[in-house]
Write a protein that holds these residues in place. Structure first.
Motif, PDB file in Angstrom:
ATOM      1  N   PHE A 179     -15.718  12.261   6.798  1.00  0.00           N
ATOM      2  CA  PHE A 179     -14.368  12.703   7.174  1.00  0.00           C
ATOM      3  C   PHE A 179     -14.172  14.178   6.809  1.00  0.00           C
ATOM      4  O   PHE A 179     -13.568  14.941   7.569  1.00  0.00           O
ATOM      5  N   CYS A 228      -6.101   5.688   3.884  1.00  0.00           N
ATOM      6  CA  CYS A 228      -6.801   6.749   4.623  1.00  0.00           C
ATOM      7  C   CYS A 228      -7.634   6.174   5.765  1.00  0.00           C
ATOM      8  O   CYS A 228      -7.570   6.630   6.893  1.00  0.00           O
ATOM      9  N   VAL A 263      -8.724   4.783  11.237  1.00  0.00           N
ATOM     10  CA  VAL A 263      -7.884   5.734  10.502  1.00  0.00           C
ATOM     11  C   VAL A 263      -6.586   5.033  10.122  1.00  0.00           C
ATOM     12  O   VAL A 263      -6.022   4.277  10.915  1.00  0.00           O
ATOM     13  N   MET A 267      -4.098   8.979   6.290  1.00  0.00           N
ATOM     14  CA  MET A 267      -4.997  10.016   6.808  1.00  0.00           C
ATOM     15  C   MET A 267      -4.325  10.763   7.966  1.00  0.00           C
ATOM     16  O   MET A 267      -4.520  11.978   8.123  1.00  0.00           O
ATOM     17  N   TRP A 270      -2.162  13.145   6.228  1.00  0.00           N
ATOM     18  CA  TRP A 270      -2.970  14.159   5.533  1.00  0.00           C
ATOM     19  C   TRP A 270      -3.524  15.180   6.527  1.00  0.00           C
ATOM     20  O   TRP A 270      -3.685  16.353   6.215  1.00  0.00           O
ATOM     21  N   THR A 271      -3.819  14.707   7.738  1.00  0.00           N
ATOM     22  CA  THR A 271      -4.389  15.600   8.762  1.00  0.00           C
ATOM     23  C   THR A 271      -3.292  16.166   9.658  1.00  0.00           C
ATOM     24  O   THR A 271      -3.586  16.723  10.717  1.00  0.00           O
TER      25      THR A 271
END
Ligand SMILES: O=C(O)CCC(=O)C(=O)O
Ligand SMILES: [Fe+2]
Length: 347
Positions: A179, A228, A263, A267, A270-271
């Motif tokens: 990742f 995540c 996912v 996550m 977070w992204t």
């Protein structure tokens, strides 16, 4: 969940306000993880490129050459069959509501993964890292850490399940490296953040469901996962379905010697929504019972989840306020599990 008609399909927004369906994919990619074990950095980066494509377009992928021993999985399933075959009263001695740390047995229909559903048609055994009650983080009320609740029977259950847990956590480390590469970060970026990870495993047993009487009562109602990413092993016939941007449920059948990786919402946050956390559900129409083992991998409890450096710039300002990983997961558990509303120990 909101469904908005667009020019080329539908845009479906999940429980957390995340844009969860990205493309009208018709199949789920398979990624060979062997490259991650290579001393050649270019080969590891190639895996990262494939992971990035899968996570931005689909949110799901399979992995092969993952390094988990088939014997470890087989033993875990065998012991789990024996555990779930015990009388309900015996299983309920370790009912999850007796654990302040979300561990133990959850009977049929006691969970509502989708708030609109009428209980999920599965029973479950939940565990995570076995952390003693005297641990400072447990004492501090970080409720995702704590001791597991183990049944007395069958005697081989605990060692088989813990072996499986350890193997999946090791796979999770490899995936976190992949990742990081996918996100154009240093390969080790996440490793200091997963020293005491919120890595929660379940063993699920789905009874067969000959007819779907109501979309409101299926194996697991439509949902996205919280952490995540999820590492999922399937045992039984095809039952997992993943929703694409055209509103079509695409089958994710078990493929021998692979895991499904998806996912989760953390996550996606977070992204900064670069990676999508895709809706999925389970309907077991096989006429036989089905088992699966998901491991939901999140970082250490106190990790602050705010958009990663490679996922924000002037054109992509942060979409979500910072939140501690553990607080985020607990808030999502609270929405799903009625028993948590009445727990005095809840933080
Ligand atoms: O059993 C499966 O195939 C999927 C389980 C799942 O989606 C979950 O536990 O979140
Ligand atoms: Fe899920």
């Amino acid at each position: 969940m909101a469904v908005v008609q667009t020019g080329n399909g539908v845009r479906i927004t999940g429980d957390d306000g995340l844009d969860v369906q990205r493309t009208a994919f018709t199949e789920i990619p398979v990624i060979d993880l062997a490259g991650m074990m290579s001393p050649d950095e270019a080969e590891r980066r190639n895996v990262g490129v494939e992971v990035r494509k899968a996570c931005t377009e689909v949110g799901f992928f399979y992995v092969r050459n993952h390094g988990v021993s088939p014997d470890v999985l087989a033993r875990c399933y065998e012991e789990s069959r024996a555990f779930f075959a015990l009388p309900e009263t015996e299983k309920c001695l370790i009912h999850i509501k007796n654990s302040p740390n979300h561990r133990g047995y959850g009977p049929l229909l006691e969970e509502n993964t989708n708030p609109d559903s009428q209980g999920d048609l599965h029973e479950a055994f939940d565990l995570a890292g076995d952390i003693p009650a005297s641990d400072p983080d447990v004492m501090a009320g970080k409720a995702l850490y704590g001791p597991n609740l183990w049944p007395q029977q069958p005697p081989g259950f605990k060692p088989a399940v813990l072996d499986c847990y350890r193997s999946l956590v090791a796979l999770g480390h490899t995936l976190f490296r992949a990742f990081a590469l996918a996100l154009e970060l240093e390969e080790d970026y996440f490793l200091p953040l997963i020293r005491k990870p919120c890595a929660h495993m379940r063993i699920l047993r789905y009874p067969p469901q000959e007819v779907v009487v109501s979309e409101k009562q299926i194996g697991i109602g439509a949902h996205s996962d919280y952490e995540c990413f999820t590492i999922l092993n399937q045992n039984g016939d095809s039952a997992l379905q993943v929703l694409n941007a055209a509103g079509v449920w695409v089958e994710a059948p078990p493929i021998p010697d692979t895991f499904v990786i998806n996912v989760g919402d953390m996550m996606a946050r977070w992204t900064n929504d670069l990676f999508c956390s895709t809706l999925h559900r389970v309907i077991n129409r096989s006429g036989k019972e089905r088992y699966s083992i998901p491991l939901f991998f999140g970082p250490d409890y106190d990790t602050v989840i705010s958009p990663l450096p490679s996922c924000q710039d002037a054109d992509h300002p942060p979409l979500y306020p910072p939140i501690k990983a553990g607080d985020y997961i607990l808030s999502r558990f609270d929405e799903t599990y009625d028993y948590r509303q009445s727990q005095p120990e809840k933080v």
